[in-house]
Design a protein around this motif. Sequence first.
Motif, PDB file in Angstrom:
ATOM      1  N   VAL A   1       9.480   1.347   8.584  1.00 39.43           N
ATOM      2  CA  VAL A   1       8.587   1.960   9.680  1.00 39.43           C
ATOM      3  C   VAL A   1       7.944   3.225   9.022  1.00 39.43           C
ATOM      4  O   VAL A   1       6.874   3.382   8.942  1.00 39.43           O
ATOM      5  N   LYS A   2       8.832   4.078   8.642  1.00 39.92           N
ATOM      6  CA  LYS A   2       8.504   5.287   8.028  1.00 39.92           C
ATOM      7  C   LYS A   2       7.920   4.912   6.748  1.00 39.92           C
ATOM      8  O   LYS A   2       6.679   5.789   6.410  1.00 39.92           O
ATOM      9  N   THR A   3       8.158   4.049   5.886  1.00 36.55           N
ATOM     10  CA  THR A   3       7.562   4.135   4.766  1.00 36.55           C
ATOM     11  C   THR A   3       6.374   3.137   4.693  1.00 36.55           C
ATOM     12  O   THR A   3       5.361   3.327   3.717  1.00 36.55           O
ATOM     13  N   ILE A   4       6.562   1.951   5.336  1.00 34.52           N
ATOM     14  CA  ILE A   4       5.325   1.071   4.938  1.00 34.52           C
ATOM     15  C   ILE A   4       4.169   1.629   5.736  1.00 34.52           C
ATOM     16  O   ILE A   4       4.058   2.094   6.708  1.00 34.52           O
ATOM     17  N   ALA A   5       2.886   1.377   4.926  1.00 30.72           N
ATOM     18  CA  ALA A   5       1.626   1.825   5.430  1.00 30.72           C
ATOM     19  C   ALA A   5       1.272   1.275   6.674  1.00 30.72           C
ATOM     20  O   ALA A   5       1.713   0.149   7.087  1.00 30.72           O
ATOM     21  N   LYS A   6       0.589   2.245   7.340  1.00 28.77           N
ATOM     22  CA  LYS A   6       0.315   1.638   8.863  1.00 28.77           C
ATOM     23  C   LYS A   6      -0.528   0.344   8.777  1.00 28.77           C
ATOM     24  O   LYS A   6      -0.455  -0.457   9.600  1.00 28.77           O
TER      25      LYS A   6
ATOM     26  N   LEU B   1       0.880  -1.303   0.190  1.00 28.40           N
ATOM     27  CA  LEU B   1      -0.085  -0.054   0.040  1.00 28.40           C
ATOM     28  C   LEU B   1       0.716   1.160  -0.132  1.00 28.40           C
ATOM     29  O   LEU B   1       0.326   2.472  -0.483  1.00 28.40           O
ATOM     30  N   HIS B   2       2.084   1.167   0.435  1.00 26.61           N
ATOM     31  CA  HIS B   2       2.970   2.280   0.206  1.00 26.61           C
ATOM     32  C   HIS B   2       3.408   2.747  -0.814  1.00 26.61           C
ATOM     33  O   HIS B   2       4.191   3.620  -0.963  1.00 26.61           O
ATOM     34  N   LEU B   3       3.353   1.629  -1.777  1.00 27.79           N
ATOM     35  CA  LEU B   3       4.314   1.797  -3.133  1.00 27.79           C
ATOM     36  C   LEU B   3       3.541   2.913  -4.068  1.00 27.79           C
ATOM     37  O   LEU B   3       2.051   3.327  -3.955  1.00 27.79           O
ATOM     38  N   PRO B   4       4.151   4.027  -4.960  1.00 28.67           N
ATOM     39  CA  PRO B   4       3.309   5.007  -5.537  1.00 28.67           C
ATOM     40  C   PRO B   4       2.344   4.501  -6.545  1.00 28.67           C
ATOM     41  O   PRO B   4       2.762   3.528  -7.038  1.00 28.67           O
ATOM     42  N   GLY B   5       1.239   4.918  -6.345  1.00 26.17           N
ATOM     43  CA  GLY B   5       0.314   4.780  -7.376  1.00 26.17           C
ATOM     44  C   GLY B   5      -0.603   3.371  -6.966  1.00 26.17           C
ATOM     45  O   GLY B   5      -1.287   3.109  -7.793  1.00 26.17           O
ATOM     46  N   ILE B   6      -0.302   2.797  -5.975  1.00 27.20           N
ATOM     47  CA  ILE B   6      -0.984   1.887  -5.558  1.00 27.20           C
ATOM     48  C   ILE B   6      -1.875   1.857  -4.291  1.00 27.20           C
ATOM     49  O   ILE B   6      -1.426   2.411  -3.260  1.00 27.20           O
ATOM     50  N   GLY B   7      -3.221   1.825  -4.617  1.00 29.06           N
ATOM     51  CA  GLY B   7      -4.167   2.011  -3.721  1.00 29.06           C
ATOM     52  C   GLY B   7      -4.709   0.815  -3.324  1.00 29.06           C
ATOM     53  O   GLY B   7      -4.113  -0.338  -3.614  1.00 29.06           O
ATOM     54  N   PRO B   8      -5.831   0.769  -2.533  1.00 26.54           N
ATOM     55  CA  PRO B   8      -6.500  -0.548  -2.003  1.00 26.54           C
ATOM     56  C   PRO B   8      -6.670  -1.423  -3.327  1.00 26.54           C
ATOM     57  O   PRO B   8      -6.554  -2.667  -3.281  1.00 26.54           O
TER      58      PRO B   8
ATOM     59  N   ALA C   1      -3.939  -2.823  -5.305  1.00 27.22           N
ATOM     60  CA  ALA C   1      -3.153  -3.970  -4.209  1.00 27.22           C
ATOM     61  C   ALA C   1      -4.036  -5.074  -4.440  1.00 27.22           C
ATOM     62  O   ALA C   1      -3.367  -6.354  -4.685  1.00 27.22           O
ATOM     63  N   ILE C   2      -5.275  -5.164  -4.435  1.00 28.92           N
ATOM     64  CA  ILE C   2      -6.024  -6.496  -4.714  1.00 28.92           C
ATOM     65  C   ILE C   2      -5.979  -6.818  -6.186  1.00 28.92           C
ATOM     66  O   ILE C   2      -5.424  -8.015  -6.090  1.00 28.92           O
ATOM     67  N   ALA C   3      -5.764  -6.062  -7.003  1.00 25.24           N
ATOM     68  CA  ALA C   3      -5.640  -6.640  -8.383  1.00 25.24           C
ATOM     69  C   ALA C   3      -4.021  -7.286  -8.387  1.00 25.24           C
ATOM     70  O   ALA C   3      -4.139  -8.583  -9.041  1.00 25.24           O
ATOM     71  N   LEU C   4      -3.442  -6.855  -7.773  1.00 26.29           N
ATOM     72  CA  LEU C   4      -2.092  -7.327  -7.790  1.00 26.29           C
ATOM     73  C   LEU C   4      -2.132  -8.609  -7.046  1.00 26.29           C
ATOM     74  O   LEU C   4      -1.229  -9.651  -7.408  1.00 26.29           O
ATOM     75  N   GLN C   5      -2.602  -8.741  -5.881  1.00 28.46           N
ATOM     76  CA  GLN C   5      -3.017  -9.979  -5.299  1.00 28.46           C
ATOM     77  C   GLN C   5      -3.488 -10.974  -6.125  1.00 28.46           C
ATOM     78  O   GLN C   5      -2.841 -12.247  -6.173  1.00 28.46           O
ATOM     79  N   GLN C   6      -4.570 -10.655  -6.728  1.00 28.61           N
ATOM     80  CA  GLN C   6      -5.217 -11.499  -7.350  1.00 28.61           C
ATOM     81  C   GLN C   6      -4.367 -12.257  -8.605  1.00 28.61           C
ATOM     82  O   GLN C   6      -4.398 -13.205  -9.201  1.00 28.61           O
TER      83      GLN C   6
END
Lengths: 319, 833
Positions: free
Chosen positions: A68-73, A7-14, A17-22
């Motif tokens: 810690v700083k980069t990866i989404a909460k 989720l922290h990667l530029p241009g990748i939202g939920p 992310a799901i699309a990538l997972q699939q």
Amino acid sequence: MIRQSLLHLPGIGPKRAIALQQAGMDDWRLILTQPPPAKMGAGTWARVMTAVERCEQALAFNDLHFLVKTIAKRDHWRILAEYFDQASYFDIETSGLDYDSYITTIACYHKGNLHTFVRGRNLDDFLDLLDEVKLLVSFCGSTFDVPRIESAFHIPRIPCPHIDLRWVCYYEQLAGGLKLIEERMSIHRPPDLQGVDGHEAVLLWHLWENQGDRRALETLVRYCSADTISLKLITARLVTGNGCSLPEMPDIDKELPFNSIAMVSQAGPEAFQNPVMGAANPGDAPDHESEQSGESFDSKAFRRLQQSRHQRRETYPGF
Amino acid sequence: MSNLPEVVNYLENTFQREIKALHIQDESAGYFAGFPAGLNSLLKQVLHRQGIQSLYSHQREAFEAISRGEDAVVVSRTASGKTLSFLLPILNEYMSATAPFGVLLLYPTKALSRDQEGTLGSLLRAAMANQKLGTFDGDTPREERRNIQRTADFVITNPDMLHSGILPNHNRSWKSFLARLRYIVVDEVHTYRGAFGSHVSNVFRRLVRTCEIHGSRPVFICSSATVGNPAEHVEALFHRPFRVIDQDGAPSPRRDVYFVNPPLMQSHGLTPYRKGPTSITIPLIRAASRQNVRTICFCRARQEVERLYRAVVDGHPELTTKVQPYRGGLLPNERRKLERAMFEGSLNTIITTNALELGIDIGDLDFCILTGHPGSVASFWQQAGRVGRKGKRAVVVFVARDTPIDQYLVNHPEFITSAPIEEAWLSADNPYIMLQHIPCAAHEHPLRAAEPAFQGQAYAMAVEVLTGDKTLVPYHDWYRYALADYPARGVNLRGMTDYNVEIYCDSTVIGEIDPIGARGSLYKDAIYQHLGQRYMSMDLDLDKKLCRVEKVNVDYFTEAVWENRIEMTGIEEEKSLRQAEIRFGYVHVNKQPKLYKKIRDRSYENIGYGPITLPAFEYDTTGFSLLPPPHWKSAVDAIDKRYMAAALYGMRYLLRHSAPSLCMADINDIETDVALKTESNAHQPAHGMQDIPASSIESWKSALYLYDAHEGGVGYAEKIFDKIEEALGLCRRIIDECECGTGCPSCVPPLPPGVEGEELEDLLIESNAAVACTHSLLLALLEGRVVSPEVRLLSRPRQQTGITSEVDEETAKLSERLKRASHILKDKRERLH
């Protein structure tokens, strides 16, 4: 596990992310080696790859600050899963919530040892311990414990990366405070600590300070320590609950309810670094049987705690 | 319609003989320059609307320098458009900037900053930024504070608030403002001198450091009244070079400066006395007020303002609506009411202290009366500069008091009109002051071993001292503050005390005063005057910080008599001046108000006295002692044993009054004292003398002391110690040129204050011993005229320190001072907590 943080990667939202997972692309190593999936432009993909490269680098060097700083909460639990053995858990108690209140006790569960620090004795030594800590975990620390530490010791920022378990829990649909979460996870504290909460911790401190009540201080230190042990238990459950097997679970038996004596004995009595406790006379160490306490959480105490947390939110930012 | 010529006629006719000199300051047309090419058209329109068609040359010069991003200081007189000279370039940039930046505007006092908020508002409205302006000081309500922190781009504040409110919270509420801070405007920069300036300089060091932490590098823009060394002064204050813009292009009106000296009168006693300045000022104020001339009269002290006001309206009740007193210690709303009344013209005369010396806008004035020398040439012109408007003549009357420096001035107008203006100085590295600010800085952010903002070796050594007493502890590569308190709270930039005593009458607070002032003016039964009304102090409670007063109607006022006891506790530097030993070092002072005198109005008769039972005020400071040359001493002792004492008391009076003019100090910044030791008890070391080597105790006899009236010592005495010959020369000229011949307050009064002992009093009262002996001592000191060979045997050989290098000596001195200061501060902290 950590490599599946997207989720922290530029241009990748939920959605993406799901699309990538699939598409089976939910791993940094795959991202770096595979061509971009459909609906992702070359430019976006290039930016994603750059970011992933940087993360891989950080992972190789164990650069926890960066991770810690980069990866989404929302993905912070993945860091905890990856670095479970390196995490240190800490909690503080204060003399109140006013602007002129001070830190009374600090407990830190670090590398299998419980370290406690008491004002007027060894509070400053916490800074030395902090220098050894690789990853600091707290509950509500981002708004309370960490700023308090920073202002009490007059340091601009703590030297280690910090994860607030409150938000990790929040994204697992666990909210409402540490005690409530413990309850939902069926973690039980020793009976003598059941009624103790943040408010009582303040009273205990004043008992010790004004009347020299050693038992009050003992209870306070144990309460503070119990919080940190609880943090480790919760962390372990969150991580395993997400399907990660922990490399080792040395001191925690998932089946058993919370049992602090187990922790203390694991650490050895000398783990209590507080001169009041243990160290002076190990036989003095809190003597509580590993009792399976099925008692439900003291809801009054819980509400009080809730209230105090609420007040804290109100008073703290303004002071 | 102003009738200034009538008042001038009255002055010239009535006081023909008293007018000693008239100095005419010619009108100047001013130098103008067009609007700069880059000026925003919107701003241009606003200026046109205000009737401004061109800029003064210094405004244009400032515009260009500031637009280039240089640190600049604009030196010009009051009412020369200083505000515009710094605001115009800033606004011009602000309006074209892509992102709004921060501007911090610092004024030395709250009163001034409130006044300036109005002035700035009109220009900011043009830049559509008036919503972005806020005044952040002790009077700002809490809700507004948060609003200012969040939204303001232009923040007006004062150094005290910067020190205790903004810097300690830089990481929280002020983060965004400090991060985008681009300009720091410091108005009236000449007020930051001496002890106050040294404090403020350290506050600026902290500010620069915090800005650096937040990634901003603001430009400093200062404005200053005329001082002798503007470039040097701002550089000492801000630790960086400045571009000095001192070509004042504003036109100035013609100013006639009359120097008036009240006449000498023959009294029943043996010596003549000089009439007080009120003999001139009262009729002048009445005349001016009746003619509706806008007048300002400056006095030296707050209670003097009240007394003069009472005297002026006494018997002339119609004047009470036209004349009002204005001074510090009044409540803010009272002050503002008076400012407004004066501005609108319902008042035409205001009697004030130097509270109105700075640029508070009370409208144009035409007539200015100075009762006594304000302490420095710079201040003189600052006060005189309050009068005058375009194309009209303005009149300034200086009325001399019966003090040495006033008399010197009235007879030497050139001292005012052509002598160089004093140099403002400060010492940011003063150990006592620096040791208070380093903990504050560490509290704000841990300190590095070397801080660019704190240059010089004093910093490193101070950090060492503070680490030694566990105020700082090493942490990683830094030093962090190790205590749990809030260090800024215990540091007061403006003096020794950090609280005020509130004065109340029937549950209404009518004023406030610092506790030292309270000891000297609000002891039980003291008369306190407030806006013309007399009150009697009923109960002064220094612990509760309250003083209850009740209205009374009496025809006297009270004056406290202080007793000072001082001890030299350590010697830092010695020198000899024609065999007179002068030692600079540490001094412990015990100030005790002993009794008060009741003095009748007008006649100034002493009509009784009473005791004061208040605890003494003790502090440590620095100063020097002067021991008369032994050969001179033995020569005069041979004639009369009392002569030396007479000379010392005389010198004490003269130095106290004349020396402040050498270091731009106020008379209240230094103290002088005489310690008389008879030969027999000279051998017993006094308490606290352990630092002095045994060999010197024998020679530690009767001496004259001059020391700083500030805790820790801030350098005035040291400056005078360095210039001792110049100071003594000035004393000698004052005696030589005084017309009395027998001694008077203008040179050395026959019975100088502080004299004790009947024998000595008898001698002094009946003769001119004080002035004669003082003169003889001065001759011995300046020319060494009394030389007797056998005296030389008594003189102690000078200590040889030739082998050690200069640097080591400096270092040792510095380290000793730091230790001392740290010790004093620790005591203070213990007292506070």
